[in-house]
Design an enzyme around this catalytic site. Structure first.
Site, PDB file in Angstrom:
ATOM      1  CE  LYS A  80     119.910  37.741  44.198  1.00 22.96           C
ATOM      2  NZ  LYS A  80     118.576  37.235  43.902  1.00 22.96           N
ATOM      3  N   GLY A 184     100.328  40.226  52.776  1.00 27.29           N
ATOM      4  CA  GLY A 184     101.010  41.075  51.801  1.00 27.29           C
ATOM      5  C   GLY A 184     100.196  41.213  50.523  1.00 27.29           C
ATOM      6  CB  VAL A 188     103.650  38.211  44.401  1.00 25.89           C
ATOM      7  CG1 VAL A 188     103.237  36.752  44.294  1.00 25.89           C
ATOM      8  CG2 VAL A 188     104.936  38.457  43.619  1.00 25.89           C
ATOM      9  CE1 TYR A 190      94.078  43.648  43.316  1.00 22.94           C
ATOM     10  CE2 TYR A 190      95.481  43.417  41.372  1.00 22.94           C
ATOM     11  CZ  TYR A 190      94.257  43.718  41.942  1.00 22.94           C
ATOM     12  OH  TYR A 190      93.210  44.078  41.138  1.00 22.94           O
TER      13      TYR A 190
END
Ligand code: NAD
Length: 352
Positions: A80, A184, A188, A190
């Site tokens: 990362k 939410g 993602v 939707y």
């Protein structure tokens, strides 16, 4: 405190610090483990209050990527990077160019991609200075969408496949009439709603913004609820697709669903929440296993000779991995998140 004594150090292979005063860049790259292949993990830009906070975040996140890549059957390790700064205020093309050079200086040990505060356009600027920039051309798209570099369609498809596997294990053999509450309605959430609607599921949705919710109500006949009520809704499945730590001391006792399966990272406020879910008879699909579709997409972008079908089949293996976790969880009488951690360590613990 030295990096080696840091509580999140956990045997990191390589931690690199970079400062370019002219470009305004202060950044850290952490490579946790490369036993299975070069490390992949997004670049996050965040207004950390100091470099200790940034170091803590990058070490924690890069370790998480090792586990995610191993569980997604990828020939990749975990890494990362973080840039210290406010993405809305401090970001410049010079800074992105310098970040590209920093990534390049690790010679392919680490590939970067998108994370909070970094857009595909930023990655494209980095890619002018390094070949080790991934996620600039996502392949998978769904139901008439155009692929635009965003991995969310692949993530949503993986969550759909994983949610279906969890329902098959805990409840019934198909999704028709299964009631799913999605927290939410973003990139993602939707798309997950769309897959579920096409599979015959009944939807309950929420978001702190009305736009996504209204779209789901109009397009999928979803029922809208207040954000505060989503976990206590009378449904079969809860799909957290908003933010982390939503399975916590407040929400867990209110959950009526028998399955928790969604896209959000770090859904459990603490690892013990997994034990409590199991105790309450709720099947939990470990977040970093079910939400790996995006990283699988990025991997397929890199390997060159891939096809949409190969990508799709790889994403669908998320279902098989979850089935293995669910069975082992029952055999060992242990929470699914703990079993997932065990399997990941078995996979990346020694060199491929
Ligand atoms: P997004 O920002 O597009 O969507 C998140 C949505 O959640 C937004 O619409 C936001 O308004 C809503 N939200 C925020 N707080 C809320 C609350 N308290 N109640 C209800 N809704 C709330 O993000 P995304 O790309 O859809 O990702 C969703 C989650 O999945 C995130 O946790 C992300 O880290 C994780 N994830 C995403 C991907 C990906 O490919 N995009 C990959 C892996 C994991």
């Amino acid at each position: 405190m030295s990096v080696f004594d840091h509580p999140e150090f956990d045997n990191h292979e390589h931690v690199a610090f970079y400062h370019d005063e002219k470009a305004g860049l202060s950044a850290i790259i952490a490579v946790h483990n490369t036993n299975l292949g070069p490390a992949l993990g997004g670049c996050r830009m965040w207004p950390y209050v100091n470099s200790s906070e940034a170091l803590n975040d990058v070490l924690r996140l890069s370790k998480g990527m090792t586990y995610k890549a191993a569980m997604a059957n990828l020939a990749l390790g975990g890494g990362k990077s973080v840039i210290i700064g406010d993405p809305r205020r401090d970001k410049t093309p010079e800074m992105m160019a310098a970040m590209g050079k920093f990534v390049d200086s690790l010679g392919g040990k680490y590939f970067t991609a998108e994370d909070s505060g970094i857009a595909v356009s930023d990655l494209q600027q980095m890619a002018e200075h390094s070949q080790y920039i991934a996620g600039v051309k996502a392949q998978y798209h769904y139901a008439g969408e155009t692929a635009d570099g965003n991995p969310a369609p692949s993530t949503a498809y993986g969550v759909f496949v994983g949610l279906r596997a969890a329902v098959e294990h805990a409840l019934r053999t198909d999704l028709k009439g299964v009631r799913v509450a999605i927290q939410g309605m973003g990139h993602v959430g939707y798309r997950l709603a769309k897959h579920l609607h096409h599979a015959g599921a009944e939807l309950v949705v929420t978001d702190i913004y009305r736009e996504g919710v209204e779209r789901a109500v109009a397009e999928f006949g979803a029922i809208a609820v207040d954000p505060a009520d989503i976990y206590a809704t009378d449904v079969d499945v809860i799909a957290p697709c908003a933010l982390g730590a939503t399975i916590n001391d407040e929400t867990l006792p209110t959950i009526r669903a028998k399955v928790v399966a969604g896209a959000a990272n770090n859904q459990l406020a603490r690892e013990e929440m997994g034990d409590l879910l199991r105790h309450h008879g709720i099947l939990y699909a470990p977040d970093y296993v079910i939400n790996a579709g995006g990283v699988i997409d990025i991997y397929h972008q890199r390997i060159g000779n891939s096809s949409n079908q190969a990508l799709r089949e790889h994403i669908e293996r998320i279902g098989e991995t979850l089935r293995e976790i669910f069975v082992r969880s029952e055999q060992a009488n242990m929470a699914t998140n703990r079993i997932a951690n065990q399997i990941a360590v078995e996979r990346f613990g020694s060199k491929a």
